[in-house]
Design a protein around this motif. Structure first.
Motif, PDB file in Angstrom:
ATOM      1  N   CYS A 274       9.810  -5.104  -7.534  1.00 52.93           N
ATOM      2  CA  CYS A 274       9.428  -3.824  -6.934  1.00 52.93           C
ATOM      3  C   CYS A 274       9.901  -3.812  -5.490  1.00 52.93           C
ATOM      4  O   CYS A 274       9.578  -4.716  -4.713  1.00 52.93           O
ATOM      5  CB  CYS A 274       7.910  -3.677  -6.990  1.00 52.93           C
ATOM      6  SG  CYS A 274       7.308  -2.210  -6.158  1.00 52.93           S
TER       7      CYS A 274
ATOM      8  N   GLY B  55      -2.475   2.907 -10.247  1.00 50.57           N
ATOM      9  CA  GLY B  55      -2.733   1.858  -9.276  1.00 50.57           C
ATOM     10  C   GLY B  55      -2.629   0.463  -9.842  1.00 50.57           C
ATOM     11  O   GLY B  55      -2.725  -0.517  -9.111  1.00 50.57           O
ATOM     12  N   SER B  56      -2.408   0.353 -11.131  1.00 46.00           N
ATOM     13  CA  SER B  56      -2.301  -0.955 -11.775  1.00 46.00           C
ATOM     14  C   SER B  56      -0.966  -1.059 -12.499  1.00 46.00           C
ATOM     15  O   SER B  56      -0.625  -0.206 -13.300  1.00 46.00           O
ATOM     16  CB  SER B  56      -3.447  -1.131 -12.769  1.00 46.00           C
ATOM     17  OG  SER B  56      -3.216  -2.259 -13.574  1.00 46.00           O
ATOM     18  N   GLU B  57      -0.220  -2.107 -12.226  1.00 47.19           N
ATOM     19  CA  GLU B  57       1.071  -2.259 -12.895  1.00 47.19           C
ATOM     20  C   GLU B  57       0.936  -2.334 -14.406  1.00 47.19           C
ATOM     21  O   GLU B  57       1.831  -1.934 -15.121  1.00 47.19           O
ATOM     22  CB  GLU B  57       1.787  -3.514 -12.377  1.00 47.19           C
ATOM     23  CG  GLU B  57       2.231  -3.376 -10.944  1.00 47.19           C
ATOM     24  CD  GLU B  57       2.966  -4.588 -10.436  1.00 47.19           C
ATOM     25  OE1 GLU B  57       3.113  -5.582 -11.177  1.00 47.19           O
ATOM     26  OE2 GLU B  57       3.395  -4.542  -9.285  1.00 47.19           O
TER      27      GLU B  57
ATOM     28  N   TYR C 265       0.806   6.684 -13.220  1.00 46.48           N
ATOM     29  CA  TYR C 265       0.500   5.449 -12.501  1.00 46.48           C
ATOM     30  C   TYR C 265      -0.914   5.568 -11.962  1.00 46.48           C
ATOM     31  O   TYR C 265      -1.250   6.547 -11.298  1.00 46.48           O
ATOM     32  CB  TYR C 265       1.494   5.264 -11.356  1.00 46.48           C
ATOM     33  CG  TYR C 265       1.256   4.021 -10.540  1.00 46.48           C
ATOM     34  CD1 TYR C 265       1.673   2.783 -11.012  1.00 46.48           C
ATOM     35  CD2 TYR C 265       0.631   4.084  -9.313  1.00 46.48           C
ATOM     36  CE1 TYR C 265       1.453   1.639 -10.263  1.00 46.48           C
ATOM     37  CE2 TYR C 265       0.407   2.943  -8.561  1.00 46.48           C
ATOM     38  CZ  TYR C 265       0.827   1.733  -9.041  1.00 46.48           C
ATOM     39  OH  TYR C 265       0.606   0.599  -8.310  1.00 46.48           O
TER      40      TYR C 265
ATOM     41  N   ALA D 160       2.359   1.778  -3.478  1.00 46.28           N
ATOM     42  CA  ALA D 160       1.352   2.356  -4.371  1.00 46.28           C
ATOM     43  C   ALA D 160       1.145   3.842  -4.068  1.00 46.28           C
ATOM     44  O   ALA D 160       0.972   4.650  -4.986  1.00 46.28           O
ATOM     45  CB  ALA D 160       0.036   1.594  -4.245  1.00 46.28           C
ATOM     46  N   GLU D 161       1.196   4.216  -2.814  1.00 49.40           N
ATOM     47  CA  GLU D 161       1.038   5.622  -2.420  1.00 49.40           C
ATOM     48  C   GLU D 161       2.181   6.482  -2.963  1.00 49.40           C
ATOM     49  O   GLU D 161       1.947   7.565  -3.503  1.00 49.40           O
ATOM     50  CB  GLU D 161       0.997   5.709  -0.891  1.00 49.40           C
ATOM     51  CG  GLU D 161       0.832   7.104  -0.351  1.00 49.40           C
ATOM     52  CD  GLU D 161       0.833   7.099   1.171  1.00 49.40           C
ATOM     53  OE1 GLU D 161       1.774   7.658   1.754  1.00 49.40           O
ATOM     54  OE2 GLU D 161      -0.112   6.531   1.750  1.00 49.40           O
TER      55      GLU D 161
ATOM     56  N   ALA E  36       1.632   6.831  -6.700  1.00 49.19           N
ATOM     57  CA  ALA E  36       0.460   7.627  -7.049  1.00 49.19           C
ATOM     58  C   ALA E  36       0.637   9.112  -6.726  1.00 49.19           C
ATOM     59  O   ALA E  36       0.024   9.956  -7.370  1.00 49.19           O
ATOM     60  CB  ALA E  36      -0.770   7.085  -6.332  1.00 49.19           C
TER      61      ALA E  36
ATOM     62  N   GLU F 119       0.826  -1.205   0.000  1.00 53.41           N
ATOM     63  CA  GLU F 119       0.000   0.000   0.000  1.00 53.41           C
ATOM     64  C   GLU F 119       0.861   1.257   0.000  1.00 53.41           C
ATOM     65  O   GLU F 119       0.555   2.236  -0.687  1.00 53.41           O
ATOM     66  CB  GLU F 119      -0.944   0.005   1.210  1.00 53.41           C
ATOM     67  CG  GLU F 119      -2.008  -1.072   1.179  1.00 53.41           C
ATOM     68  CD  GLU F 119      -1.477  -2.451   1.618  1.00 53.41           C
ATOM     69  OE1 GLU F 119      -0.430  -2.523   2.319  1.00 53.41           O
ATOM     70  OE2 GLU F 119      -2.097  -3.453   1.239  1.00 53.41           O
TER      71      GLU F 119
END
Length: 145
Positions: free
Chosen positions: A136, A40-42, A38, A10-11, A14, A7
């Motif tokens: 990642c 939220g989806s690779e 980006y 992703a933050e 984003a 999470e």
């Protein structure tokens, strides 16, 4: 130092629109700041290349499509977070360009001057790429902790 959760990774992705793309030309690394999107989806992590007739980025991709991309931030003084993505940089197929442009619109930060190192805009081509992420890693470092 600690590892970021999924999470938190992703933050970081984003909330930032610029990172450092590292390519390889067969002799040495080539790292450049790059705007990215980006959502939220690779699958729709997209990088937009603009280049004139000759492009060091394209020359590198002719040698290897493997790349790494680093995004970092200092959310508060004395605390840093970074995310390093590695994988294959591939051209976005025509059928997926709407999703790629949507990802760019989400958080990319573009330079106000779209000319590329003195190349007239009408001679510049823009091609969308995405990073198919194989690895990642996210880390946080705080002073005194």
């Amino acid at each position: 130092m600690r590892e970021l959760t999924a999470e938190e990774v992703a933050e970081v992705l984003a909330h930032n629109g610029i990172g450092v793309l590292a390519l390889y030309d067969g002799t040495r690394p080539y790292a450049i700041p790059m705007s990215f999107g980006y959502d939220g989806s690779e699958a729709v992590f997209a990088v937009q290349f603009g280049s004139g007739e000759s492009s060091r980025k394209r020359d590198c991709l002719d040698v290897s499509t493997e790349a790494s991309f680093t995004v970092y931030e200092e959310p508060e003084q004395g605390r840093w977070r970074s995310v390093v993505l590695s994988g294959e940089l591939v051209e976005v197929p025509e059928a997926e360009t709407d999703a790629a442009f949507a990802a760019l619109a989400t958080n990319a930060e573009f330079a106000p001057d779209t000319s590329v190192w003195g190349v007239p805009l009408d001679e510049v081509t823009f091609t969308l790429y995405r990073l198919d992420i194989d690895d990642c890693e996210g880390r946080e470092f705080s002073m005194g902790h």
